[in-house]
Design a protein around this motif. Structure first.
Motif, PDB file in Angstrom:
ATOM      1  N   GLN A  57      86.065-151.016  -7.274  1.00  0.00           N
ATOM      2  CA  GLN A  57      86.196-151.440  -5.874  1.00  0.00           C
ATOM      3  C   GLN A  57      84.836-151.391  -5.176  1.00  0.00           C
ATOM      4  OE1 GLN A  57      88.345-149.149  -2.415  1.00  0.00           O
ATOM      5  NE2 GLN A  57      89.897-150.037  -3.720  1.00  0.00           N
ATOM      6  N   ALA A  58      84.082-150.342  -5.451  1.00  0.00           N
ATOM      7  CA  ALA A  58      82.781-150.181  -4.791  1.00  0.00           C
ATOM      8  C   ALA A  58      81.710-151.055  -5.422  1.00  0.00           C
ATOM      9  CB  ALA A  58      82.351-148.717  -4.844  1.00  0.00           C
ATOM     10  N   ALA A  59      81.918-151.462  -6.669  1.00  0.00           N
ATOM     11  CA  ALA A  59      80.831-152.129  -7.405  1.00  0.00           C
ATOM     12  C   ALA A  59      80.935-153.651  -7.388  1.00  0.00           C
ATOM     13  CB  ALA A  59      80.788-151.632  -8.842  1.00  0.00           C
ATOM     14  N   ASP A  60      82.142-154.217  -7.496  1.00  0.00           N
ATOM     15  CA  ASP A  60      82.250-155.683  -7.396  1.00  0.00           C
ATOM     16  C   ASP A  60      83.618-156.127  -6.904  1.00  0.00           C
ATOM     17  OD1 ASP A  60      83.922-155.489  -9.610  1.00  0.00           O
ATOM     18  OD2 ASP A  60      82.835-156.924 -10.835  1.00  0.00           O
ATOM     19  N   LEU A  61      84.349-155.205  -6.293  1.00  0.00           N
ATOM     20  CA  LEU A  61      85.684-155.441  -5.720  1.00  0.00           C
ATOM     21  C   LEU A  61      86.742-155.685  -6.789  1.00  0.00           C
ATOM     22  CD1 LEU A  61      84.991-157.722  -2.599  1.00  0.00           C
ATOM     23  CD2 LEU A  61      85.043-155.221  -2.704  1.00  0.00           C
ATOM     24  N   GLN A  62      86.510-156.669  -7.686  1.00  0.00           N
ATOM     25  CA  GLN A  62      87.540-157.082  -8.645  1.00  0.00           C
ATOM     26  C   GLN A  62      86.942-158.080  -9.614  1.00  0.00           C
ATOM     27  OE1 GLN A  62      89.270-160.280  -5.502  1.00  0.00           O
ATOM     28  NE2 GLN A  62      89.613-160.702  -7.676  1.00  0.00           N
TER      29      GLN A  62
ATOM     30  N   LEU B 240      88.375-147.052  -8.344  1.00  0.00           N
ATOM     31  CA  LEU B 240      87.493-146.813  -7.195  1.00  0.00           C
ATOM     32  C   LEU B 240      86.064-147.251  -7.505  1.00  0.00           C
ATOM     33  CD1 LEU B 240      88.651-143.286  -5.970  1.00  0.00           C
ATOM     34  CD2 LEU B 240      89.299-145.546  -5.100  1.00  0.00           C
ATOM     35  N   THR B 241      85.648-146.994  -8.738  1.00  0.00           N
ATOM     36  CA  THR B 241      84.301-147.410  -9.161  1.00  0.00           C
ATOM     37  C   THR B 241      84.168-148.922  -9.049  1.00  0.00           C
ATOM     38  OG1 THR B 241      84.249-145.543 -10.687  1.00  0.00           O
ATOM     39  CG2 THR B 241      82.644-147.288 -11.061  1.00  0.00           C
TER      40      THR B 241
ATOM     41  N   GLN C  62      90.130-143.387 -11.090  1.00  0.00           N
ATOM     42  CA  GLN C  62      88.741-143.210 -10.665  1.00  0.00           C
ATOM     43  C   GLN C  62      87.906-144.442 -11.026  1.00  0.00           C
ATOM     44  OE1 GLN C  62      87.841-140.379  -8.856  1.00  0.00           O
ATOM     45  NE2 GLN C  62      85.884-141.425  -8.472  1.00  0.00           N
TER      46      GLN C  62
ATOM     47  N   ASP D  20      75.761-153.143  -5.142  1.00  0.00           N
ATOM     48  CA  ASP D  20      75.766-152.119  -6.199  1.00  0.00           C
ATOM     49  C   ASP D  20      74.430-152.133  -6.940  1.00  0.00           C
ATOM     50  OD1 ASP D  20      76.617-150.232  -8.162  1.00  0.00           O
ATOM     51  OD2 ASP D  20      77.292-151.850  -9.455  1.00  0.00           O
TER      52      ASP D  20
ATOM     53  N   LEU E  42      80.783-143.083 -14.096  1.00  0.00           N
ATOM     54  CA  LEU E  42      81.856-142.103 -13.913  1.00  0.00           C
ATOM     55  C   LEU E  42      81.504-140.749 -14.515  1.00  0.00           C
ATOM     56  CD1 LEU E  42      84.865-141.707 -13.031  1.00  0.00           C
ATOM     57  CD2 LEU E  42      85.483-142.269 -15.378  1.00  0.00           C
TER      58      LEU E  42
ATOM     59  N   GLN F 285      79.091-158.196  -3.134  1.00  0.00           N
ATOM     60  CA  GLN F 285      79.393-156.776  -3.376  1.00  0.00           C
ATOM     61  C   GLN F 285      78.628-156.270  -4.598  1.00  0.00           C
ATOM     62  OE1 GLN F 285      81.327-154.905  -1.342  1.00  0.00           O
ATOM     63  NE2 GLN F 285      80.805-153.079  -2.522  1.00  0.00           N
ATOM     64  N   GLN F 286      78.583-157.079  -5.637  1.00  0.00           N
ATOM     65  CA  GLN F 286      77.860-156.648  -6.835  1.00  0.00           C
ATOM     66  C   GLN F 286      76.362-156.515  -6.562  1.00  0.00           C
ATOM     67  OE1 GLN F 286      77.389-159.211 -10.498  1.00  0.00           O
ATOM     68  NE2 GLN F 286      78.580-157.551 -11.366  1.00  0.00           N
TER      69      GLN F 286
ATOM     70  N   MET G  97      82.879-141.117  -3.998  1.00  0.00           N
ATOM     71  CA  MET G  97      83.551-142.385  -4.242  1.00  0.00           C
ATOM     72  C   MET G  97      85.044-142.216  -4.013  1.00  0.00           C
ATOM     73  SD  MET G  97      81.282-143.127  -7.624  1.00  0.00           S
ATOM     74  CE  MET G  97      82.195-144.545  -8.235  1.00  0.00           C
TER      75      MET G  97
ATOM     76  N   SER H  27      91.669-154.505  -7.131  1.00  0.00           N
ATOM     77  CA  SER H  27      90.630-154.017  -8.042  1.00  0.00           C
ATOM     78  C   SER H  27      91.206-153.672  -9.410  1.00  0.00           C
ATOM     79  CB  SER H  27      89.961-152.775  -7.440  1.00  0.00           C
ATOM     80  OG  SER H  27      89.395-153.077  -6.187  1.00  0.00           O
ATOM     81  N   GLU H  28      92.469-153.286  -9.487  1.00  0.00           N
ATOM     82  CA  GLU H  28      93.090-152.901 -10.758  1.00  0.00           C
ATOM     83  C   GLU H  28      93.146-154.067 -11.727  1.00  0.00           C
ATOM     84  OE1 GLU H  28      94.126-152.212  -7.772  1.00  0.00           O
ATOM     85  OE2 GLU H  28      94.891-150.161  -7.650  1.00  0.00           O
TER      86      GLU H  28
ATOM     87  N   VAL I 154      91.980-141.209 -15.087  1.00  0.00           N
ATOM     88  CA  VAL I 154      90.709-141.853 -15.431  1.00  0.00           C
ATOM     89  C   VAL I 154      90.694-143.278 -14.878  1.00  0.00           C
ATOM     90  CG1 VAL I 154      89.239-142.640 -17.333  1.00  0.00           C
ATOM     91  CG2 VAL I 154      90.415-140.435 -17.490  1.00  0.00           C
TER      92      VAL I 154
END
Lengths: 409, 409
Positions: B272-277, B269-270, B266, A108, B113, A104-105, A14, B71-72, B263
């Motif tokens: 971002q990959a899972a639902d963008l935001q 990134l999780t 990471q 996942d 994570l 996107q979700q 990731m 994503s933040e 933390v």
């Protein structure tokens, strides 16, 4: 204190999206950027959303809009989607539909539902990077999904077994795929379905761009074709992912999954454990806006983005030197350009930025960084005038890099 | 067609929440239900949200509110949270904060994570079922987190190693935990931190109810205590989860994580990959409402829910026979009741429903279904008058079941 030593093994797969990092750099006002991949906010149905929120937050409705609700999703929205899917040749009921936080979700959750470590996912090459990002967390192996692949299914299954798992699904976006803009023919869709049958695996059909067709005739979705073959969505292996992000607005994070009921039931459990539900108020707002303006709004977008696509294709013809080729899409948001062999789009980007024009080097879309001589151009975010000017700048940069003095035109 | 044979092994641990299924049955108008666990919609800050949405969807703002974002999370919201955390003894910056779709999503992401299959998570007994649901997808082993546990950390670590992994984290909700309402003392919090130090594992502190204290003095969060020990959030192993679901409204799905920057990076990134935001417009709306009314609104909730809690505790004293005990909470939403040994709260529920009163049998909160003689009562959703009437009904049902003619009063 670092907790890195506590991170799960999957985190090694990731990493930061190269494109997202790149896009942060390209957001300067004097650059004409073809690097993004987002809808033009000038065409969001703002007034309809403002109406929808006023209704949702009225005294009669706010107690529902602001409260917890079911994991399946808001019933009137699922009913609207069921009716919408019927117009696309997918007769189904609300029980075939799960609302997700964007598609996107759904990617996942499907990775979580289907992938054991070492299982194989068949994916395009290149493919939507966000799909690889979502799947990576479940540690799959990838094999290529290529309609012209002449390996027998037995061979593909054998290689998957040797890698310690089995083929669980084929993932593809059949219409105007990101990044290539390619649309699969009906025969190619049939081939994908036949291969999935032979492999006894699922098909994940990412239909994010399906509504954004500007040229040519609409083709049936893979799910629609499978329903035509089998007679019933309950007999189908295809899992269809829809999204309002490209048609209404992405900032509400509302998408949906359509599949046979047992698949939806397990995805509902997945969602219940992962985030309980998609925001109630957003589902109510999207239901309101879809009901009010979906068809007319999509017509507007088709007209606007279609003109931009043609402006880009015309400008490419006028400005690119011989040896540079591109795929003519019939919809979506992207044109995929191939430079002569040996050219490096990443190096070219530096020259392009100096000339105030930007794109995404295509190597970013290949897990192995190959195909360095490709690049992706977005046309949804720029006016026709900016597209004409930007492609002229890019053409000049490429001519210079190739040592050409003028485009083939 | 069934795709069940394609489901990943983890799905065997993802089953329907017994409580959610139960709640569907209990939603009848003539029943006084203490079974739910949700805020009273009569006290949602509706007008503030309506204002916030009007501002977010104004012509100047809608292009941002409806668009993709980072994503933040939305910067002004992260800044508000950083200032809020400082008032709770947790000095931090926006870079220590990730916005999530409720703290349920944070639990899912932390499972992703931290947990490799076979790793150990220390959890309370009973504990928040939604946490077990989220973690289960990553196939952990559970061990008990119990401040009175007299095993040495070496023993706990050895048992985790023998099970094929290591202890990755301790999960707990130190204030008015769901379902027991128990608040850990400062000494117990210190013990948890010391044990996590000895085990070199993370601490996941679920602070969903922290703001809802009605009696007694606020205690520092575990993260605040660790910062006091170490001097800096960057030196802390505690990961704090906050939520607006219990203070403002759950239907927007906005929560947050506070932790050391590596933390958070990471987790970004999780996400971002899972639902963008998390939905942009929801973050803008929550930022607006939090800025405008958070403190005064939480004061209102404390006054309303505090009265309801005391009405329930007084009614229990007046109506329960000798042999029935309960934990007096200082906040939150729940009172945990223990019936005499041998009584079965699940069987009692049938009698209670016949008398038009409902609760959740406590066995549902134990992974092994033990402790059948416990039950959970919610007081946030009923008026004081309903609470008094409902507990009288429940007292009569319990007296009858116990063969008593009257309560000890």
């Amino acid at each position: 204190m670092s907790l890195d030593h506590l991170f799960a093994n999957r985190t090694s797969r990731m990493s930061a999206s190269e494109i997202r990092e790149l896009l942060k750099l390209l957001d300067q006002p004097d650059i004409i950027s073809f690097a993004g991949g987002i809808p033009d906010p000038a065409y969001f149905p703002r007034a309809a959303f403002a109406d929808a929120m006023t209704v949702a937050l009225s005294e009669q409705s706010a107690g529902v809009a602001l409260q917890y609700s079911t994991s399946e999703g808001y019933t009137p929205l699922r009913d609207w989607i069921a009716a919408h899917m019927a117009t696309l040749g997918v007769p189904c009921s609300r029980d075939n539909i799960l609302i997700t936080a964007g598609s996107q979700q759904a990617l996942d959750y499907l990775g979580k539902l289907l992938i054991d470590k070492g299982d194989t996912a068949l994916v395009g090459w290149p493919t939507y990077l966000g799909a690889l990002g979502a799947f990576n967390a479940y540690e799959p192996r990838y094999d290529r999904l290529d309609p012209s692949d002449n390996r027998a299914p037995e061979q593909i299954a054998l290689e998957a077994a040797e890698a310690g798992g089995r083929v669980k699904f084929a993932y593809l976006s059949p219409d105007f795929a990101n990044p290539t803009g390619i649309t699969l023919t009906q025969q190619e869709r049939r081939t994908v379905l036949a291969r999935a049958d032979a492999l006894d695996c699922a098909v994940i059909e990412d239909a994010a761009y399906q509504s954004l067709r500007y040229d040519g005739e609409a083709l049936p979705s893979i799910l629609a074709m499978e329903i035509e073959q089998t007679g019933d969505i309950e007999a189908c292996r295809t899992i269809y992912l829809g999204s309002f992000s490209k048609t209404l607005a992405p900032g509400l994070r509302v998408g949906w999954v359509v599949a046979a009921k047992p698949v939806i039931s397990q995805l509902v459990l997945t969602k219940q454990a992962a985030d309980l539900q998609t925001a109630t108020i957003n589902q109510m707002a999207v239901a309101h806006v879809a009901e009010a303006v979906f068809d007319t709004h999509v017509e507007t977008l088709r007209a606007v983005y279609g003109k931009r696509m043609h402006a880009m294709l015309d400008a490419l013809s006028a400005n690119m030197p011989t040896g540079v080729t591109w795929i003519e899409p019939e919809g979506g948001m992207f044109v995929w350009v191939t430079l002569p062999n040996g050219m490096d789009a990443k190096a070219l980007l530096q020259d392009a930025l100096a000339a105030n024009v930007a794109f995404v080097p295509g190597g970013a879309f290949y897990a192995d960084g190959s195909n360095a001589n490709t690049l992706r151009l977005n046309f949804s975010m720029s006016s026709e005038a900016k597209i004409i000017e930007g492609i002229a700048r890019l053409g000049a940069v490429i001519c210079t890099a190739m040592g050409e003095v003028s485009p083939r035109a």
